[in-house]
Write an enzyme that holds these catalytic residues in place. Structure first.
Site, PDB file in Angstrom:
ATOM      1  N   TRP A   7       0.852  -1.194   0.000  1.00 26.76           N
ATOM      2  CA  TRP A   7       0.000   0.000   0.000  1.00 26.76           C
ATOM      3  C   TRP A   7       0.896   1.256   0.000  1.00 26.76           C
ATOM      4  CZ3 TRP A   7      -0.207   3.832   3.801  1.00 26.76           C
ATOM      5  CH2 TRP A   7      -1.160   4.831   3.555  1.00 26.76           C
ATOM      6  N   ASP A  16     -15.514  12.545  -2.069  1.00 24.51           N
ATOM      7  CA  ASP A  16     -14.963  11.225  -1.716  1.00 24.51           C
ATOM      8  C   ASP A  16     -15.781  10.577  -0.603  1.00 24.51           C
ATOM      9  OD1 ASP A  16     -12.694   9.195  -0.888  1.00 24.51           O
ATOM     10  OD2 ASP A  16     -11.959  10.144  -2.715  1.00 24.51           O
ATOM     11  N   ASP A  17     -15.177   9.672   0.093  1.00 21.88           N
ATOM     12  CA  ASP A  17     -15.809   8.851   1.130  1.00 21.88           C
ATOM     13  C   ASP A  17     -16.512   9.720   2.189  1.00 21.88           C
ATOM     14  OD1 ASP A  17     -16.389   6.769   2.794  1.00 21.88           O
ATOM     15  OD2 ASP A  17     -14.323   6.096   3.048  1.00 21.88           O
ATOM     16  N   ARG A  46      -9.733  -2.684   7.918  1.00 25.48           N
ATOM     17  CA  ARG A  46     -10.278  -1.326   7.904  1.00 25.48           C
ATOM     18  C   ARG A  46     -11.736  -1.348   8.421  1.00 25.48           C
ATOM     19  NH1 ARG A  46     -11.718   3.353   3.506  1.00 25.48           N
ATOM     20  NH2 ARG A  46     -10.567   4.988   4.510  1.00 25.48           N
ATOM     21  N   LYS A  74     -15.503   7.590  -8.759  1.00 26.05           N
ATOM     22  CA  LYS A  74     -14.282   6.920  -8.285  1.00 26.05           C
ATOM     23  C   LYS A  74     -14.747   5.674  -7.544  1.00 26.05           C
ATOM     24  CE  LYS A  74     -10.453   7.738  -5.024  1.00 26.05           C
ATOM     25  NZ  LYS A  74      -9.945   8.713  -4.039  1.00 26.05           N
ATOM     26  N   ASP A 120     -13.980   2.485  -5.495  1.00 30.13           N
ATOM     27  CA  ASP A 120     -12.887   2.070  -4.613  1.00 30.13           C
ATOM     28  C   ASP A 120     -13.061   0.614  -4.162  1.00 30.13           C
ATOM     29  OD1 ASP A 120     -10.658   2.377  -2.997  1.00 30.13           O
ATOM     30  OD2 ASP A 120     -11.414   4.108  -1.903  1.00 30.13           O
ATOM     31  N   ASN A 165     -11.281  -1.295  -0.666  1.00 31.43           N
ATOM     32  CA  ASN A 165     -10.241  -1.002   0.320  1.00 31.43           C
ATOM     33  C   ASN A 165      -9.737  -2.162   1.158  1.00 31.43           C
ATOM     34  OD1 ASN A 165      -9.351   1.860   0.400  1.00 31.43           O
ATOM     35  ND2 ASN A 165     -11.549   2.192   0.328  1.00 31.43           N
ATOM     36  N   CYS A 180     -10.161   2.288  -8.260  1.00 26.16           N
ATOM     37  CA  CYS A 180      -9.284   2.574  -7.129  1.00 26.16           C
ATOM     38  C   CYS A 180      -9.349   1.365  -6.219  1.00 26.16           C
ATOM     39  CB  CYS A 180      -9.819   3.826  -6.418  1.00 26.16           C
ATOM     40  SG  CYS A 180      -8.954   4.247  -4.898  1.00 26.16           S
ATOM     41  N   ASP A 214      -2.289   5.855  -3.103  1.00 28.08           N
ATOM     42  CA  ASP A 214      -2.655   6.788  -2.039  1.00 28.08           C
ATOM     43  C   ASP A 214      -1.472   7.660  -1.660  1.00 28.08           C
ATOM     44  OD1 ASP A 214      -5.293   6.280  -1.751  1.00 28.08           O
ATOM     45  OD2 ASP A 214      -5.106   4.981   0.001  1.00 28.08           O
TER      46      ASP A 214
HETATM   47  C1  DGJ Z   1      -8.764   4.826  -0.442  1.00 24.75           C
HETATM   48  C2  DGJ Z   1      -8.533   5.732  -1.604  1.00 24.75           C
HETATM   49  O1  DGJ Z   1      -7.375   5.380  -2.281  1.00 24.75           O
HETATM   50  C3  DGJ Z   1      -8.491   7.169  -1.107  1.00 24.75           C
HETATM   51  O2  DGJ Z   1      -8.173   8.028  -2.148  1.00 24.75           O
HETATM   52  C4  DGJ Z   1      -9.826   7.490  -0.515  1.00 24.75           C
HETATM   53  O3  DGJ Z   1     -10.805   7.438  -1.509  1.00 24.75           O
HETATM   54  C5  DGJ Z   1     -10.136   6.522   0.597  1.00 24.75           C
HETATM   55  N1  DGJ Z   1     -10.025   5.159   0.192  1.00 24.75           N
HETATM   56  C6  DGJ Z   1     -11.512   6.754   1.137  1.00 24.75           C
HETATM   57  O4  DGJ Z   1     -11.892   5.808   2.040  1.00 24.75           O
END
Ligand code: DGJ
Length: 755
Positions: free
Chosen positions: A207, A374-375, A451, A484, A486, A488, A534, A556
């Site tokens: 990461w 974003d989030d 997370r 976007k 994502d 995670n 993403c 990131d």
């Molecule tokens: C991971 C992404 O890479 C960030 O840019 C952002 O969008 C966060 N997640 C939000 O939780």
């Protein structure tokens, strides 16, 4: 003199053709850029005698195979070069195909049955792939191999694109027997090379440190990179290259191998005792099995093999052009991508509509074209412990809903973009209350959180249908121009109650198929939306997702120095049009480094540019600088996003202190070179930066950005021929006092305009 770019276009006119010599049983597919020579050996197995440099047509290459042909019967373990290797019948190298038949046996022996040549290129069913816009762009050789007692047929497909030094490979495996078959390994590509004098180049990291270049000489035995995380991963990328020890960016032989896939993969090279090398690439076999019922077929993901006789640079050119023009699709493929501002690092979860509009308004005044929320806009998500899956707006933060906010943004003259993370679910969410069984896990055992979140079971059609429905509602509810998307965390406790016990091995592949299904539906329903993929930064930066989303959040890590390595490594396979790159605040949120605004921009320009900071808290001077950066990027956007990216000085070689790269316009009339110095050194002495990819006959006016009047600018100002800039280079002398003023983390761009 032909311009290099034109020369490439001319080469493009050489059509692909197939020579079939029935007496020799040799197939030669060639396009003047690359040759593939296959031969049906005496025992009916399909040999692969050559893949690489173009060979003359109309000749026999039989002598490149084992001669006299021993098969495996005569000398078990001899390194016969095969097109699609199996195990258990004398070949002890890593196989392409392993399948267990009803009796439990896993030995296969595939024999040639017939072949066809067709114009164009078929798509592997249900999987992303490269494509052609008309049948004249490529030819596909399809060869059917059969193991009759096992009841298995394999259609091997080799698609060669006119004018491109590469081949797309895929296979369709069919059960033609009466009993089920269990696939245990179904590679996309297996390639036997006659020697092992190669270095294996990979893209590794973690990461915020994705796609750093690794390079090691091959040694006897197996060497591989892979992912078992359920995603192509931050740690490894489904791309490897082989280069000769002497191959560099501009000279020498190299192969590139890329898998159009976003899940668990394996890229492996085996050097066997006689010194030949076998490359294989495909779905990671230890986390895969597939039950193939009678009559059923299994399409393997597509793999791309590219060949270059002129260094890693040409190899990257081939991948960039293919991925940009014939993998990415949709209305945004060829359009200039907007300059965005993203609120993540500006606010994290702590925002309301007025704060966002204030950020957007300030950014708009500086020239930013699109605002990305974003989030944190949905459910009750004030931190990362809750609400994933609850895709309805949080009216505490956005009382007028998404639509209300989006309208305020669009009234500013900006586009509005939105972050989503479809594949995830929080335990603290309404979705989890309603459907706890939709989260991946093994009944009766604890689930591992990462997370604070769990992953939705994308193998289940009802989950994909639900996400399609709720996200269609979200994306229809407001004027949304960009998404976007994502992802995670990686997958633990891989298991789906929807699969019977003996089919749990299908879980990971089915997960990715479900993800592709969702991406496919959303991108088809919303063709005007620009999708950016993403995965906690660049955790799924792969050709599979690029087929749906033409750009991805590269990492990131937005620090300028770190990004030199990340963007350099990423560029081995992926074009600048796919790499989102933003200027972020300092001290940098990932590494704490303070670099100047101009250095941050000078790195981020070489991709799809944007900002990841709060412009309302900047000084007036900084805002003016940003406005200048945006003017500069707009004036060179086509060049940065679609130009030919040429790597000059590597962060991975020597002490990595000096890095340089450049973008050259398609017609060669314009170029921008970036020069970066990580740490300042006293009295470095004079040096040069030799450029590449220019028109040697053109004369370029050289200016610098930022436009300081210093010795660097003066030494290079004026008109220089392309030939001189490539042979002698830019002059990098500077006064000692100027070196001291530069300090650490310094960057300068050289702008070349043909006069
Ligand atoms: C991971 C992404 O890479 C960030 O840019 C952002 O969008 C966060 N997640 C939000 O939780």
């Amino acid at each position: 003199m032909t311009h290099p770019r034109t020369a490439r276009a001319d080469r493009g006119r050489l059509a692909t053709s197939l020579d079939w010599d029935p007496s020799d049983r040799q197939l030669h597919l060639h396009n003047g850029q690359v040759s593939l020579v296959l031969r049906v050996f005496e025992d009916g197995t399909l040999g692969q005698l050559h893949l690489g440099a173009p060979l003359p047509a109309g000749r026999s290459y039989r002598h490149l195979g084992p001669n006299p042909f021993p098969g495996f019967a005569n000398r078990v373990g001899s390194p016969v070069p095969l097109a699609y290797a199996t195990s258990g019948t004398g070949d002890f190298r890593v196989p392409a195909l392993v399948a267990a038949t009803a009796d439990g046996a896993t030995s296969l022996s595939l024999r040639y049955r017939d072949h066809r040549i067709t114009a164009g290129k078929p798509a592997p069913e249900g999987l992303p792939s490269t494509y052609v816009e008309g049948p004249s762009e490529a030819k596909t050789l399809e060869i059917t191999l059969v193991d009759e007692p096992a009841g298995i047929e394999v259609d091997l497909r080799f698609s060669m694109f006119d004018g491109r030094p590469l081949i797309a490979r895929s296979a369709l495996i069919r059960n033609v027997g009466a009993a089920p078959i269990d696939l245990r390994c179904a590679m996309s590509l297996s390639l036997d090379l006659p020697d092992a004098d190669w270095h294996m180049v990979g893209l590794a990291g973690s990461w915020a440190r994705e796609r750093h270049v690794t390079d090691r000489a091959l040694v006897p035995g197996r060497q591989s990179v892979s992912s078992v995380r359920g995603a192509s991963s931050h740690e490894h990328n489904p791309f490897v290259a082989l280069r000769r020890a002497s191959t560099d960016e501009a000279h020498g032989e190299a192969y590139g191998f890329s898998l159009v896939y976003s899940g668990n993969f394996l890229a492996e090279v085996e050097v066997e005792p006689y010194g030949t090398a076998r490359v294989r690439l495909g779905i990671e076999p230890s986390t895969f099995s597939w039950r193939l019922e009678p009559g059923a077929t299994f399409p393997v993901p597509e793999a791309i093999v590219a060949y270059s006789a002129t260094g890693l640079g040409s190899l990257s050119d081939a991948f960039h052009e293919l991925f940009r023009d014939r993998l990415a699709r949709g209305r945004w493929r060829d359009r200039p991508r907007p300059i965005v501002i993203n609120n993540w690092e500006a606010t994290y979860f702590g925002f309301d509509a007025d704060r966002l509009v204030e950020i957007a308004t300030t950014a708009r005044d500086l020239g930013v074209e699109l605002f990305v929320l974003d989030d944190g806009w949905f459910g009750a998500r004030d931190d990362d412990t809750t609400s994933l899956g609850d895709w309805f707006v949080d009216r505490r933060k956005l009382p007028d809903g998404l639509d209300g906010l989006a309208r305020r943004i669009t009234e500013l003259g900006m586009g509005f973009g939105l972050w989503i993370e479809p594949e995830m679910i929080s335990q603290r969410s309404r979705l989890f209350e309603a459907h706890p069984d939709w989260a991946i896990g093994i009944p009766g055992r604890p689930r591992t959180e990462s997370r604070h979140q769990l992953v939705l079971d994308m193998t289940r059609p009802e989950v994909v249908d639900h996400l399609t429905m709720v996200l269609t509602d979200v994306l229809s509810s407001a004027p949304i121009a960009y998404v976007k998307s994502d992802m995670n965390r990686n997958i633990t406790e891989p298991f789906s109650p929807s699969l019977p016990p003996d089919r749990q091995g299908e879980f990971f592949h089915r997960y990715i198929l479900g993800t592709y299904e969702l991406y496919g539906r959303l991108t088809e329903r919303f063709p005007e939306i620009l999708f950016e993929s993403c995965a906690g930064g660049g955790g799924r930066f792969d050709p599979g997702l690029l087929a749906f989303a033409p750009q991805a959040w590269t990492s990131d890590d937005t620090d300028a120095v770190e990004r030199l390595s990340i963007q350099w490594g990423t560029s081995l396979a992926y074009p600048p049009s796919s790499m989102a790159a933003h200027v972020a605040a300092v001290p940098n949120h990932q590494v704490g480094r303070i670099s100047s605004l101009s250095t941050r921009a000078a790195v981020a320009f070489f991709g799809v540019f944007g900002y990841e900071l709060n412009p309302t808290v900047l000084e007036e001077e900084e805002r003016a600088e940003i406005a200048d950066q945006i003017r500069f990027y707009r004036a060179h956007r086509e060049l940065f996003q679609r130009g030919r990216f040429v790597r000059l000085e590597s962060p991975f070689e020597g002490d990595g202190n000096r890095v340089a790269w450049m973008s050259v316009a398609g017609d060669g009339r314009q170029a921008v070179a970036g020069l970066y110095q990580v740490l300042s050194r006293a009295d470095p002495g004079p040096s040069r930066l030799r450029l590449r990819g220019l028109d040697p006959d053109a004369v370029y006016r050289v200016t610098t950005w930022p436009a300081y009047d210093d010795s660097l600018a003066r030494a290079n100002a004026g008109e220089r021929s392309g030939a001189e800039l490539m042979a002698a280079g830019l002059v990098l002398d500077a006064e000692r006092w100027e070196i001291a003023v530069r300090g650490d983390f310094w960057a300068r761009l050289f702008v070349l305009d043909a006069v």
